[in-house]
Design a protein around this motif. Sequence first.
Motif, PDB file in Angstrom:
ATOM      1  N   ALA A 120      -3.879 -11.888  19.626  1.00  0.00           N
ATOM      2  CA  ALA A 120      -4.788 -11.705  20.764  1.00  0.00           C
ATOM      3  C   ALA A 120      -6.218 -12.051  20.359  1.00  0.00           C
ATOM      4  O   ALA A 120      -6.966 -12.654  21.137  1.00  0.00           O
ATOM      5  CB  ALA A 120      -4.700 -10.278  21.293  1.00  0.00           C
ATOM      6  N   LYS A 121      -6.594 -11.708  19.134  1.00  0.00           N
ATOM      7  CA  LYS A 121      -7.932 -12.069  18.643  1.00  0.00           C
ATOM      8  C   LYS A 121      -8.046 -13.579  18.485  1.00  0.00           C
ATOM      9  O   LYS A 121      -9.095 -14.162  18.764  1.00  0.00           O
ATOM     10  CB  LYS A 121      -8.221 -11.355  17.322  1.00  0.00           C
ATOM     11  N   ARG A 122      -6.979 -14.213  18.034  1.00  0.00           N
ATOM     12  CA  ARG A 122      -6.970 -15.679  17.921  1.00  0.00           C
ATOM     13  C   ARG A 122      -7.102 -16.307  19.307  1.00  0.00           C
ATOM     14  O   ARG A 122      -7.798 -17.304  19.483  1.00  0.00           O
ATOM     15  CB  ARG A 122      -5.680 -16.142  17.229  1.00  0.00           C
ATOM     16  N   LEU A 123      -6.450 -15.720  20.300  1.00  0.00           N
ATOM     17  CA  LEU A 123      -6.549 -16.206  21.668  1.00  0.00           C
ATOM     18  C   LEU A 123      -7.997 -16.133  22.152  1.00  0.00           C
ATOM     19  O   LEU A 123      -8.465 -17.041  22.846  1.00  0.00           O
ATOM     20  CB  LEU A 123      -5.626 -15.415  22.597  1.00  0.00           C
ATOM     21  N   ILE A 124      -8.702 -15.091  21.787  1.00  0.00           N
ATOM     22  CA  ILE A 124     -10.121 -14.972  22.143  1.00  0.00           C
ATOM     23  C   ILE A 124     -10.898 -16.143  21.554  1.00  0.00           C
ATOM     24  O   ILE A 124     -11.723 -16.758  22.241  1.00  0.00           O
ATOM     25  CB  ILE A 124     -10.703 -13.622  21.657  1.00  0.00           C
ATOM     26  N   ASP A 125     -10.630 -16.463  20.298  1.00  0.00           N
ATOM     27  CA  ASP A 125     -11.323 -17.580  19.650  1.00  0.00           C
ATOM     28  C   ASP A 125     -11.038 -18.897  20.370  1.00  0.00           C
ATOM     29  O   ASP A 125     -11.953 -19.677  20.640  1.00  0.00           O
ATOM     30  CB  ASP A 125     -10.911 -17.698  18.180  1.00  0.00           C
ATOM     31  N   ILE A 126      -9.769 -19.144  20.687  1.00  0.00           N
ATOM     32  CA  ILE A 126      -9.379 -20.382  21.372  1.00  0.00           C
ATOM     33  C   ILE A 126     -10.027 -20.437  22.756  1.00  0.00           C
ATOM     34  O   ILE A 126     -10.602 -21.452  23.141  1.00  0.00           O
ATOM     35  CB  ILE A 126      -7.837 -20.475  21.515  1.00  0.00           C
ATOM     36  N   ALA A 127      -9.944 -19.341  23.500  1.00  0.00           N
ATOM     37  CA  ALA A 127     -10.501 -19.310  24.852  1.00  0.00           C
ATOM     38  C   ALA A 127     -12.018 -19.474  24.835  1.00  0.00           C
ATOM     39  O   ALA A 127     -12.591 -20.079  25.741  1.00  0.00           O
ATOM     40  CB  ALA A 127     -10.112 -18.010  25.552  1.00  0.00           C
ATOM     41  N   THR A 128     -12.660 -18.970  23.802  1.00  0.00           N
ATOM     42  CA  THR A 128     -14.112 -19.134  23.670  1.00  0.00           C
ATOM     43  C   THR A 128     -14.431 -20.600  23.381  1.00  0.00           C
ATOM     44  O   THR A 128     -15.340 -21.173  23.997  1.00  0.00           O
ATOM     45  CB  THR A 128     -14.658 -18.220  22.557  1.00  0.00           C
ATOM     46  N   GLU A 129     -13.689 -21.216  22.462  1.00  0.00           N
ATOM     47  CA  GLU A 129     -13.889 -22.633  22.148  1.00  0.00           C
ATOM     48  C   GLU A 129     -13.688 -23.512  23.370  1.00  0.00           C
ATOM     49  O   GLU A 129     -14.367 -24.521  23.530  1.00  0.00           O
ATOM     50  CB  GLU A 129     -12.907 -23.084  21.064  1.00  0.00           C
ATOM     51  N   GLU A 130     -12.758 -23.127  24.231  1.00  0.00           N
ATOM     52  CA  GLU A 130     -12.439 -23.946  25.398  1.00  0.00           C
ATOM     53  C   GLU A 130     -13.257 -23.571  26.624  1.00  0.00           C
ATOM     54  O   GLU A 130     -13.046 -24.112  27.705  1.00  0.00           O
ATOM     55  CB  GLU A 130     -10.943 -23.887  25.685  1.00  0.00           C
ATOM     56  N   GLY A 131     -14.185 -22.634  26.460  1.00  0.00           N
ATOM     57  CA  GLY A 131     -15.094 -22.316  27.541  1.00  0.00           C
ATOM     58  C   GLY A 131     -14.568 -21.364  28.596  1.00  0.00           C
ATOM     59  O   GLY A 131     -15.175 -21.220  29.658  1.00  0.00           O
ATOM     60  N   LEU A 132     -13.456 -20.695  28.329  1.00  0.00           N
ATOM     61  CA  LEU A 132     -12.924 -19.728  29.294  1.00  0.00           C
ATOM     62  C   LEU A 132     -13.541 -18.348  29.120  1.00  0.00           C
ATOM     63  O   LEU A 132     -13.537 -17.543  30.047  1.00  0.00           O
ATOM     64  CB  LEU A 132     -11.397 -19.627  29.163  1.00  0.00           C
ATOM     65  N   LEU A 133     -14.029 -18.070  27.913  1.00  0.00           N
ATOM     66  CA  LEU A 133     -14.667 -16.785  27.609  1.00  0.00           C
ATOM     67  C   LEU A 133     -16.023 -17.016  26.967  1.00  0.00           C
ATOM     68  O   LEU A 133     -16.213 -17.984  26.235  1.00  0.00           O
ATOM     69  CB  LEU A 133     -13.823 -15.977  26.614  1.00  0.00           C
ATOM     70  N   ASP A 134     -16.933 -16.097  27.232  1.00  0.00           N
ATOM     71  CA  ASP A 134     -18.211 -16.036  26.522  1.00  0.00           C
ATOM     72  C   ASP A 134     -18.255 -14.718  25.784  1.00  0.00           C
ATOM     73  O   ASP A 134     -17.898 -13.678  26.349  1.00  0.00           O
ATOM     74  CB  ASP A 134     -19.396 -16.078  27.493  1.00  0.00           C
ATOM     75  N   ARG A 135     -18.692 -14.773  24.542  1.00  0.00           N
ATOM     76  CA  ARG A 135     -18.929 -13.534  23.793  1.00  0.00           C
ATOM     77  C   ARG A 135     -20.334 -13.070  24.133  1.00  0.00           C
ATOM     78  O   ARG A 135     -21.278 -13.848  24.072  1.00  0.00           O
ATOM     79  CB  ARG A 135     -18.788 -13.782  22.297  1.00  0.00           C
ATOM     80  N   THR A 136     -20.464 -11.809  24.501  1.00  0.00           N
ATOM     81  CA  THR A 136     -21.762 -11.238  24.845  1.00  0.00           C
ATOM     82  C   THR A 136     -22.018 -10.038  23.949  1.00  0.00           C
ATOM     83  O   THR A 136     -21.138  -9.630  23.177  1.00  0.00           O
ATOM     84  CB  THR A 136     -21.793 -10.784  26.323  1.00  0.00           C
ATOM     85  N   ASP A 137     -23.204  -9.464  24.059  1.00  0.00           N
ATOM     86  CA  ASP A 137     -23.532  -8.280  23.261  1.00  0.00           C
ATOM     87  C   ASP A 137     -22.595  -7.111  23.556  1.00  0.00           C
ATOM     88  O   ASP A 137     -22.324  -6.298  22.684  1.00  0.00           O
ATOM     89  CB  ASP A 137     -24.980  -7.847  23.513  1.00  0.00           C
ATOM     90  N   ASP A 138     -22.112  -7.058  24.790  1.00  0.00           N
ATOM     91  CA  ASP A 138     -21.246  -5.935  25.163  1.00  0.00           C
ATOM     92  C   ASP A 138     -19.775  -6.323  25.303  1.00  0.00           C
ATOM     93  O   ASP A 138     -19.008  -5.635  25.960  1.00  0.00           O
ATOM     94  CB  ASP A 138     -21.766  -5.269  26.436  1.00  0.00           C
ATOM     95  N   GLY A 139     -19.357  -7.444  24.693  1.00  0.00           N
ATOM     96  CA  GLY A 139     -17.934  -7.785  24.724  1.00  0.00           C
ATOM     97  C   GLY A 139     -17.659  -9.204  25.134  1.00  0.00           C
ATOM     98  O   GLY A 139     -18.289 -10.145  24.644  1.00  0.00           O
ATOM     99  N   LEU A 140     -16.731  -9.349  26.062  1.00  0.00           N
ATOM    100  CA  LEU A 140     -16.280 -10.660  26.525  1.00  0.00           C
ATOM    101  C   LEU A 140     -16.522 -10.794  28.018  1.00  0.00           C
ATOM    102  O   LEU A 140     -16.354  -9.830  28.766  1.00  0.00           O
ATOM    103  CB  LEU A 140     -14.777 -10.823  26.260  1.00  0.00           C
ATOM    104  N   ALA A 141     -16.877 -12.009  28.421  1.00  0.00           N
ATOM    105  CA  ALA A 141     -17.064 -12.287  29.844  1.00  0.00           C
ATOM    106  C   ALA A 141     -16.250 -13.517  30.210  1.00  0.00           C
ATOM    107  O   ALA A 141     -16.280 -14.525  29.492  1.00  0.00           O
ATOM    108  CB  ALA A 141     -18.540 -12.528  30.148  1.00  0.00           C
ATOM    109  N   ALA A 142     -15.520 -13.427  31.297  1.00  0.00           N
ATOM    110  CA  ALA A 142     -14.767 -14.577  31.791  1.00  0.00           C
ATOM    111  C   ALA A 142     -15.758 -15.563  32.405  1.00  0.00           C
ATOM    112  O   ALA A 142     -16.676 -15.160  33.114  1.00  0.00           O
ATOM    113  CB  ALA A 142     -13.744 -14.135  32.827  1.00  0.00           C
ATOM    114  N   THR A 143     -15.565 -16.848  32.137  1.00  0.00           N
ATOM    115  CA  THR A 143     -16.442 -17.876  32.699  1.00  0.00           C
ATOM    116  C   THR A 143     -15.866 -18.444  33.992  1.00  0.00           C
ATOM    117  O   THR A 143     -16.412 -19.382  34.548  1.00  0.00           O
ATOM    118  CB  THR A 143     -16.663 -19.018  31.700  1.00  0.00           C
ATOM    119  N   PHE A 144     -14.774 -17.891  34.436  1.00  0.00           N
ATOM    120  CA  PHE A 144     -14.107 -18.303  35.672  1.00  0.00           C
ATOM    121  C   PHE A 144     -13.793 -17.033  36.456  1.00  0.00           C
ATOM    122  O   PHE A 144     -13.997 -15.930  35.964  1.00  0.00           O
ATOM    123  CB  PHE A 144     -12.834 -19.100  35.361  1.00  0.00           C
ATOM    124  N   GLU A 145     -13.327 -17.186  37.655  1.00  0.00           N
ATOM    125  CA  GLU A 145     -12.997 -16.029  38.478  1.00  0.00           C
ATOM    126  C   GLU A 145     -11.541 -15.625  38.219  1.00  0.00           C
ATOM    127  O   GLU A 145     -10.607 -16.253  38.732  1.00  0.00           O
ATOM    128  CB  GLU A 145     -13.205 -16.353  39.959  1.00  0.00           C
TER     129      GLU A 145
END
Length: 152
Positions: free
Chosen positions: A40-65
């Motif tokens: 699941a942590k690896r999925l976060i890395d992949i999704a961040t690289e592909e622009g689906l997630l942004d890492r923020t100070d307070d966690g993760l944010a979806a870049t889509f709806e």
Amino acid sequence: MSLRVAVAAPFIQHGSRRLEENEFVVALSLDRDWFSPDQAKRLIDIATEEGLLDRTDDGLAATFEPGEVTIPEDFDPDEDLLRKRSAFERVLDSLVAEGMEKHEAVGAINTLQGELGLTIEAAAVVYARREGIDVDDLAPVAREAVLDTEGD
């Protein structure tokens, strides 16, 4: 586009576009039993690289709806989601997500590649743009593939 579905699931479950990283990991590993916590942590890395997630100070944010994503009842993500995908695969996923049949898209991209003498990545980006699909984030990757090929 199963990566988008897997990423959307925790956000849909929590009814939010922002989650703490541990909430995301628990939703995918313990709640849904789709991945181990490390996967699941690896999925976060992949999704961040592909622009689906942004890492923020307070966690993760979806870049889509996430609410616009439908999770099929029988959805069971494949471990292939945990590997880095090529620009071609990412463009192809975008085309399929817009309703195009996968085999038709591959055929059209291959034809365009032959006609224009491009790499498969560049041909995919050109084709997607012609179809009105925004793949601007992948254009630099395709450009790099063209430059690498010219050096050979």
